[in-house]
Motif scaffolding. Structure first.
Motif, PDB file in Angstrom:
ATOM      1  N   ASP A 141      23.350 -49.795  34.961  1.00  0.00           N
ATOM      2  CA  ASP A 141      23.032 -50.720  33.881  1.00  0.00           C
ATOM      3  C   ASP A 141      22.782 -49.956  32.587  1.00  0.00           C
ATOM      4  O   ASP A 141      22.024 -48.981  32.567  1.00  0.00           O
ATOM      5  N   GLY A 142      23.428 -50.401  31.510  1.00  0.00           N
ATOM      6  CA  GLY A 142      23.211 -49.776  30.217  1.00  0.00           C
ATOM      7  C   GLY A 142      21.819 -50.029  29.670  1.00  0.00           C
ATOM      8  O   GLY A 142      21.385 -49.346  28.743  1.00  0.00           O
ATOM      9  N   GLN A 143      21.130 -50.995  30.239  1.00  0.00           N
ATOM     10  CA  GLN A 143      19.755 -51.253  29.841  1.00  0.00           C
ATOM     11  C   GLN A 143      18.841 -50.247  30.533  1.00  0.00           C
ATOM     12  O   GLN A 143      18.815 -50.164  31.758  1.00  0.00           O
ATOM     13  N   GLU A 144      18.119 -49.513  29.752  1.00  0.00           N
ATOM     14  CA  GLU A 144      17.277 -48.440  30.291  1.00  0.00           C
ATOM     15  C   GLU A 144      15.837 -48.908  30.390  1.00  0.00           C
ATOM     16  O   GLU A 144      15.386 -49.738  29.605  1.00  0.00           O
ATOM     17  N   HIS A 145      15.082 -48.336  31.327  1.00  0.00           N
ATOM     18  CA  HIS A 145      13.720 -48.796  31.589  1.00  0.00           C
ATOM     19  C   HIS A 145      12.728 -47.654  31.624  1.00  0.00           C
ATOM     20  O   HIS A 145      13.031 -46.549  32.061  1.00  0.00           O
ATOM     21  N   LYS A 146      11.516 -47.973  31.160  1.00  0.00           N
ATOM     22  CA  LYS A 146      10.394 -47.065  31.352  1.00  0.00           C
ATOM     23  C   LYS A 146       9.833 -47.283  32.751  1.00  0.00           C
ATOM     24  O   LYS A 146      10.232 -48.191  33.471  1.00  0.00           O
ATOM     25  N   GLU A 147       8.880 -46.470  33.117  1.00  0.00           N
ATOM     26  CA  GLU A 147       8.305 -46.555  34.467  1.00  0.00           C
ATOM     27  C   GLU A 147       7.687 -47.912  34.745  1.00  0.00           C
ATOM     28  O   GLU A 147       7.694 -48.398  35.849  1.00  0.00           O
ATOM     29  N   ASN A 148       7.116 -48.568  33.696  1.00  0.00           N
ATOM     30  CA  ASN A 148       6.457 -49.851  33.931  1.00  0.00           C
ATOM     31  C   ASN A 148       7.419 -51.031  33.873  1.00  0.00           C
ATOM     32  O   ASN A 148       7.014 -52.175  33.939  1.00  0.00           O
ATOM     33  N   GLY A 149       8.704 -50.722  33.728  1.00  0.00           N
ATOM     34  CA  GLY A 149       9.698 -51.788  33.729  1.00  0.00           C
ATOM     35  C   GLY A 149      10.043 -52.304  32.351  1.00  0.00           C
ATOM     36  O   GLY A 149      10.934 -53.121  32.199  1.00  0.00           O
ATOM     37  N   ALA A 150       9.335 -51.833  31.298  1.00  0.00           N
ATOM     38  CA  ALA A 150       9.635 -52.285  29.942  1.00  0.00           C
ATOM     39  C   ALA A 150      10.900 -51.619  29.439  1.00  0.00           C
ATOM     40  O   ALA A 150      11.185 -50.476  29.769  1.00  0.00           O
ATOM     41  N   THR A 151      11.636 -52.325  28.608  1.00  0.00           N
ATOM     42  CA  THR A 151      12.849 -51.736  28.067  1.00  0.00           C
ATOM     43  C   THR A 151      12.504 -50.695  27.015  1.00  0.00           C
ATOM     44  O   THR A 151      11.468 -50.758  26.354  1.00  0.00           O
ATOM     45  N   LEU A 152      13.397 -49.731  26.856  1.00  0.00           N
ATOM     46  CA  LEU A 152      13.173 -48.677  25.883  1.00  0.00           C
ATOM     47  C   LEU A 152      13.409 -49.187  24.467  1.00  0.00           C
ATOM     48  O   LEU A 152      14.177 -50.103  24.227  1.00  0.00           O
ATOM     49  N   ASP A 153      12.744 -48.523  23.508  1.00  0.00           N
ATOM     50  CA  ASP A 153      12.745 -49.015  22.139  1.00  0.00           C
ATOM     51  C   ASP A 153      14.062 -48.822  21.414  1.00  0.00           C
ATOM     52  O   ASP A 153      14.296 -49.443  20.379  1.00  0.00           O
ATOM     53  N   ASN A 154      14.929 -47.940  21.939  1.00  0.00           N
ATOM     54  CA  ASN A 154      16.131 -47.629  21.166  1.00  0.00           C
ATOM     55  C   ASN A 154      17.251 -48.649  21.360  1.00  0.00           C
ATOM     56  O   ASN A 154      18.350 -48.452  20.897  1.00  0.00           O
ATOM     57  N   TYR A 155      16.949 -49.768  22.046  1.00  0.00           N
ATOM     58  CA  TYR A 155      17.952 -50.809  22.199  1.00  0.00           C
ATOM     59  C   TYR A 155      17.777 -51.846  21.112  1.00  0.00           C
ATOM     60  O   TYR A 155      16.684 -52.030  20.585  1.00  0.00           O
ATOM     61  N   PRO A 156      18.859 -52.560  20.770  1.00  0.00           N
ATOM     62  CA  PRO A 156      18.758 -53.602  19.748  1.00  0.00           C
ATOM     63  C   PRO A 156      17.672 -54.603  20.130  1.00  0.00           C
ATOM     64  O   PRO A 156      17.639 -55.104  21.245  1.00  0.00           O
ATOM     65  N   GLN A 157      16.799 -54.891  19.178  1.00  0.00           N
ATOM     66  CA  GLN A 157      15.637 -55.720  19.457  1.00  0.00           C
ATOM     67  C   GLN A 157      16.055 -57.117  19.879  1.00  0.00           C
ATOM     68  O   GLN A 157      16.958 -57.716  19.300  1.00  0.00           O
ATOM     69  N   GLY A 158      15.410 -57.632  20.910  1.00  0.00           N
ATOM     70  CA  GLY A 158      15.674 -58.986  21.354  1.00  0.00           C
ATOM     71  C   GLY A 158      16.915 -59.153  22.208  1.00  0.00           C
ATOM     72  O   GLY A 158      17.285 -60.254  22.562  1.00  0.00           O
ATOM     73  N   SER A 159      17.565 -58.034  22.537  1.00  0.00           N
ATOM     74  CA  SER A 159      18.834 -58.141  23.272  1.00  0.00           C
ATOM     75  C   SER A 159      18.641 -58.243  24.771  1.00  0.00           C
ATOM     76  O   SER A 159      19.567 -58.585  25.477  1.00  0.00           O
ATOM     77  N   PHE A 160      17.470 -57.904  25.283  1.00  0.00           N
ATOM     78  CA  PHE A 160      17.325 -57.742  26.724  1.00  0.00           C
ATOM     79  C   PHE A 160      16.166 -58.538  27.299  1.00  0.00           C
ATOM     80  O   PHE A 160      15.209 -58.887  26.622  1.00  0.00           O
ATOM     81  N   GLN A 161      16.261 -58.771  28.584  1.00  0.00           N
ATOM     82  CA  GLN A 161      15.135 -59.254  29.368  1.00  0.00           C
ATOM     83  C   GLN A 161      14.617 -58.071  30.180  1.00  0.00           C
ATOM     84  O   GLN A 161      15.350 -57.139  30.460  1.00  0.00           O
ATOM     85  N   ASN A 162      13.361 -58.117  30.554  1.00  0.00           N
ATOM     86  CA  ASN A 162      12.815 -57.046  31.388  1.00  0.00           C
ATOM     87  C   ASN A 162      13.244 -57.243  32.831  1.00  0.00           C
ATOM     88  O   ASN A 162      13.020 -58.285  33.417  1.00  0.00           O
ATOM     89  N   ILE A 163      13.893 -56.222  33.375  1.00  0.00           N
ATOM     90  CA  ILE A 163      14.353 -56.280  34.761  1.00  0.00           C
ATOM     91  C   ILE A 163      13.907 -55.003  35.451  1.00  0.00           C
ATOM     92  O   ILE A 163      14.115 -53.911  34.928  1.00  0.00           O
ATOM     93  N   ASN A 164      13.273 -55.115  36.602  1.00  0.00           N
ATOM     94  CA  ASN A 164      12.892 -53.925  37.358  1.00  0.00           C
ATOM     95  C   ASN A 164      14.059 -53.462  38.194  1.00  0.00           C
ATOM     96  O   ASN A 164      14.574 -54.211  39.012  1.00  0.00           O
ATOM     97  N   CYS A 165      14.511 -52.240  37.964  1.00  0.00           N
ATOM     98  CA  CYS A 165      15.680 -51.715  38.668  1.00  0.00           C
ATOM     99  C   CYS A 165      15.259 -50.601  39.608  1.00  0.00           C
ATOM    100  O   CYS A 165      14.564 -49.675  39.208  1.00  0.00           O
TER     101      CYS A 165
END
Length: 417
Positions: free
Chosen positions: A335-359
């Motif tokens: 997935d091109g959507q990257e995640h921090k350890e707590n499942g939050a999306t990383l800040d370098n993605y376009p704002q508002g583009s993603f939902q939080n998904i635990n992978c």
């Protein structure tokens, strides 16, 4: 032999299904169509159907789920537009009996006018996607290359990138053109021998990227030999030459296509099979590096889960005596959507583009979700197969050679070599 026929889900009252081009097809030459959110379909080839119906249990985790077969009608309206119509109950019907169902349903059909790949840069076309009455304008604005642009956004802000003739990559709102290119060729072939009463059988398979928000996909042609046992002498010579002149001969693997999400632009970077054929072994290594790079940094979190799954596949392939996976591909997906350890999306993605998904992976070793899947078995042979072919002993050493080299290169990337 006819395999299981697809049945609609309980409560599914659809009478016809809109078959759309599968926009995440990055390789291959046969058109993949989207049947529903979790299912794709492709023209049925008996040898591939037999493979799925007798699939060894150990291989099932590395292949798409086989969902049966469905019949499809090709329709042409008075404007010459082509429609591909599938129905869960079409096996027992004729194409004519669908006409009223099409009129009664809220789903109208994908109309194919013409795809353009001219060098004039001025061709336009309109395609109607009827069930929600959206009109897409697709233009060829990249001289000498097929590039399909749309005024609709791809997911949210995602678009494909293709290099222009100078190697530049200007931002364009567009789809990955490869699947649409295959769709064009497929419809052209079907329309050239158009028969409104003919039923075309398609295989129904799991959509292996349906769980991914922004699927990054690498399509790898595996093995040192690509021609099937049924290949003509001319086709055999052509495939042997392709292998000798590409990394198929030197590494047992070559790139057939890829799309990589670029976090800094919110777009996909795409490459096709012609790019993959030209790569040297070092170029192949660099392309793998590029596949794992999101435009900001290398996705090192992906390396361990990918290597672990490739090693698990290697063990399975080594145990499959008599199997030869000629011309099959291996997909690496993340997935091109990257995640921090707590499942939050990383800040370098376009704002508002993603939902939080635990992978997570099945190995539990990383928060990066990755998938390894074998596809395309039209030329796969094995002991007991119904097709006429040579019976081989032992595992597919060409495929194993490719897997081992792929693992080695990824391990070197992981170690910074």
């Amino acid at each position: 032999m006819v395999g299981p026929v697809a049945n609609p889900e309980p409560g599914d009252t659809r009478k016809v299904v809109l078959l759309e081009p599968f926009v995440h097809q990055v390789g291959g030459h046969m058109s993949m169509m989207k049947y529903d959110e979790h299912t794709v379909c492709k023209p049925l080839i008996s040898q591939e159907q037999w493979f799925y119906e007798s699939l060894p249990t150990a291989m099932k985790q590395f292949t798409p789920q086989y969902k049966g077969i469905i019949s499809v009608c090709l329709r042409k309206d008075n404007m010459g537009n082509l429609s591909l119509i599938a129905s869960p109950s079409l096996q027992t019907e004729t194409c004519h009996s669908l006409d009223n169902a099409v009129k009664e349903t809220s789903v109208t059909i994908w109309h194919k006018c013409k795809w353009t790949s001219s060098s004039s840069g001025s061709d336009h076309m309109l395609v109607k996607w009827g069930h929600n009455q959206l009109t897409k304008t697709i233009k060829d604005s990249c001289p000498g290359k097929m590039l399909l642009r749309t005024d609709l956004q791809y997911h949210t802000s995602v678009a494909s990138l293709m290099e222009d003739a100078n190697g530049n990559q200007p931002e364009r709102n567009s789809y990955n053109p490869w699947g649409l290119h295959c769709h064009q060729q497929h419809l052209n072939r079907m329309s050239s021998k158009y028969n409104e009463n003919k039923l075309h059988q398609f295989l129904l398979l799991e959509n292996v990227v349906s769980a991914y928000k922004y699927p990054c996909i690498l399509d790898l042609k595996m093995g040192t030999r690509q021609h099937g046992d049924d290949a003509s002498e001319e086709k055999k010579a052509r495939h042997i030459k392709k292998c000798e002149q590409s990394t198929s001969g030197s590494l047992g693997v070559r790139i057939c296509g890829m799309q990589v999400y670029q976090a800094h632009t919110g777009q996909f970077f795409c490459k096709d099979k012609y790019y993959g054929r030209k790569l040297s072994p070092e170029g192949f290594r660099q392309a793998l590096h590029q596949f794992l790079h999101n435009g900001n940094h290398l996705r090192t979190d992906l390396l361990e889960p990918i290597v672990l799954q490739l090693k698990a596949l290697l063990l399975v392939i080594k145990k499959q005596s008599s199997y030869r996976f000629y011309s099959s591909s291996l997909l690496i997906i993340y997935d091109g959507q990257e995640h921090k350890e707590n499942g939050a999306t990383l800040d370098n993605y376009p704002q508002g583009s993603f939902q939080n998904i635990n992978c997570t992976t099945s190995h539990g070793s990383s928060h990066a979700k990755v998938d390894i899947r074998m596809i395309d078995f039209a030329h796969t042979t094995y002991k007991g197969s119904k097709c006429n072919h040579t019976t081989y002993d032992g595992p597919d050493h060409g495929y194993i050679f490719g897997l081992e080299n792929l693992i080695k290169i990824l391990q070197n990337i992981s170690e910074g070599k």
